[in-house]
Design an enzyme around this catalytic site. Sequence first.
Site, short mmCIF file in Angstrom:
data_model
loop_
_atom_site.label_atom_id
_atom_site.label_comp_id
_atom_site.label_asym_id
_atom_site.label_seq_id
_atom_site.Cartn_x
_atom_site.Cartn_y
_atom_site.Cartn_z
N ARG A 167 5.48 -10.45 -4.87
CA ARG A 167 6.44 -11.49 -4.34
C ARG A 167 7.08 -12.49 -5.76
O ARG A 167 7.98 -13.09 -5.39
CB ARG A 167 5.69 -12.36 -3.29
CG ARG A 167 5.69 -11.58 -2.01
CD ARG A 167 4.95 -12.31 -1.07
NE ARG A 167 3.38 -12.27 -1.44
CZ ARG A 167 2.49 -12.81 -0.52
NH1 ARG A 167 2.84 -13.69 0.24
NH2 ARG A 167 1.25 -12.90 -1.09
N ASP A 220 -2.04 -0.41 0.05
CA ASP A 220 -2.95 -1.29 0.69
C ASP A 220 -4.16 -0.59 0.91
O ASP A 220 -4.32 0.53 0.83
CB ASP A 220 -2.30 -1.66 1.83
CG ASP A 220 -3.01 -2.99 2.53
OD1 ASP A 220 -2.44 -3.92 2.31
OD2 ASP A 220 -3.96 -2.43 3.59
N ARG A 238 -1.75 -7.65 -8.46
CA ARG A 238 -0.71 -7.92 -7.58
C ARG A 238 0.40 -7.99 -8.52
O ARG A 238 1.44 -8.94 -8.31
CB ARG A 238 -1.15 -9.02 -6.85
CG ARG A 238 -2.06 -9.04 -5.71
CD ARG A 238 -1.45 -10.00 -4.71
NE ARG A 238 -2.84 -9.96 -3.80
CZ ARG A 238 -3.59 -10.92 -3.20
NH1 ARG A 238 -3.12 -12.31 -3.70
NH2 ARG A 238 -4.63 -10.83 -2.34
N TYR A 284 -12.25 -5.51 8.02
CA TYR A 284 -11.11 -5.62 8.55
C TYR A 284 -11.11 -4.66 9.95
O TYR A 284 -10.45 -5.24 10.94
CB TYR A 284 -10.11 -4.86 7.62
CG TYR A 284 -9.27 -5.70 6.74
CD1 TYR A 284 -8.24 -6.62 7.21
CD2 TYR A 284 -9.56 -5.66 5.58
CE1 TYR A 284 -7.74 -7.67 6.31
CE2 TYR A 284 -8.98 -6.66 4.60
CZ TYR A 284 -7.93 -7.43 5.09
OH TYR A 284 -7.35 -8.28 4.12
N ARG A 341 12.25 -6.00 -0.68
CA ARG A 341 11.43 -6.29 0.60
C ARG A 341 12.40 -6.95 1.68
O ARG A 341 12.38 -6.51 2.96
CB ARG A 341 10.46 -7.50 0.32
CG ARG A 341 9.56 -8.03 1.54
CD ARG A 341 8.75 -9.44 1.50
NE ARG A 341 9.78 -10.45 1.06
CZ ARG A 341 9.11 -11.64 0.83
NH1 ARG A 341 7.93 -11.85 0.63
NH2 ARG A 341 10.13 -12.69 0.40
#
Length: 354
Positions: free
Chosen positions: A32, A78, A28, A155, A41
């Site tokens: 963020r 993703d 990651r 998922y 974003r």
Amino acid sequence: MTGSTQVPYLLRAARGEVLDRPPVWMMRQAGRYMKVYRDLRDQYPSFRDRSEKVDLAVEISLQPFRAFQPDGVILFSDILTPLPGLGIPFDIVESRGPVIDPPIRSLEQINQLHPLEPAESLPFIREILQILRREVGDRATVLGFVGAPWTLAAYAIEGKSSKDYAVIKRMAFSEPAILHQFLSKLADAIAVYVRYQIDSGAQVVQLFDSWAGQLSPQDYDTFALPYQQQVIRQVKATHPDTPLILYINGSAGILERMGQSGVDIVSVDWTVDMADARRRLGSGVGVQGNVDPCALFGSKDFIRDRIIDTIRKAGNRKHILNLGHGILPNTPEENAAYFFEVGKQADQWLAVHA
């Protein structure tokens, strides 16, 4: 592809060369905690736009490379990205995460799925990886990124993130034949997808079976491991020289089993001591990790000591320095920078702290 004959540093480590310091990147690392990412974003609020529009995904993948010069640049993507190509649509809702509606619950739905044709459904992946290889050259290794069968099935069957995985486990324990059929279809599709990423420029590929740590060891042996092996066997048949990494969150109880998957490197979370991980996995398998992401909230001395401890325990062969999970969103950027700085000067620090 880059016109250079030099082998990037991380790729040398993944192939087993003895090096002065381990290569370093972060799970990651594009995300963020970086202001440049948050600004982008705000401008492009759709996650799927950010991960599937070529110029945006390239820019995001390169943000940490420009800032910190890690040894690895991972495709910003993703794990669910290939699912629409099989006939499983999904959306990513900013506050809730991925949503799959309708979820996969029946044999009829599984029988309606079709084989993955990545050149048709995922052409943007090829473009992103080709551009990353050109931009990065031999200064870093370009990593591909896929989800493993159990986690993708979880998922698709749960329809969203889950705390207890009760829906997929109910299927596993009451209708196992249906789940096995789904897992096998997913494994074939993921193998095709990994090969497509390698052919597009990925030099190493990391498989994330993020949720397999929620399985008991015996259920891991039944529902996760065989399908990881199915993927890896198919990839290695055509691309034997491309190193593969497997990461599972909460994997302390199944570490040896991860080593049986056929991957070249096991990415270890922070709940296992790195010296123990080495001992448990044996000499044939490399290791990645495994600094606690929260260590990056500590002082510089603390961060440095944790990194050096990990490197010393891992030894100087087939170790890639990383966190034991993704970097946390509110991590100070200067601490992330220091993590890379210490990693890249680890040979000097090890000499001082001998």
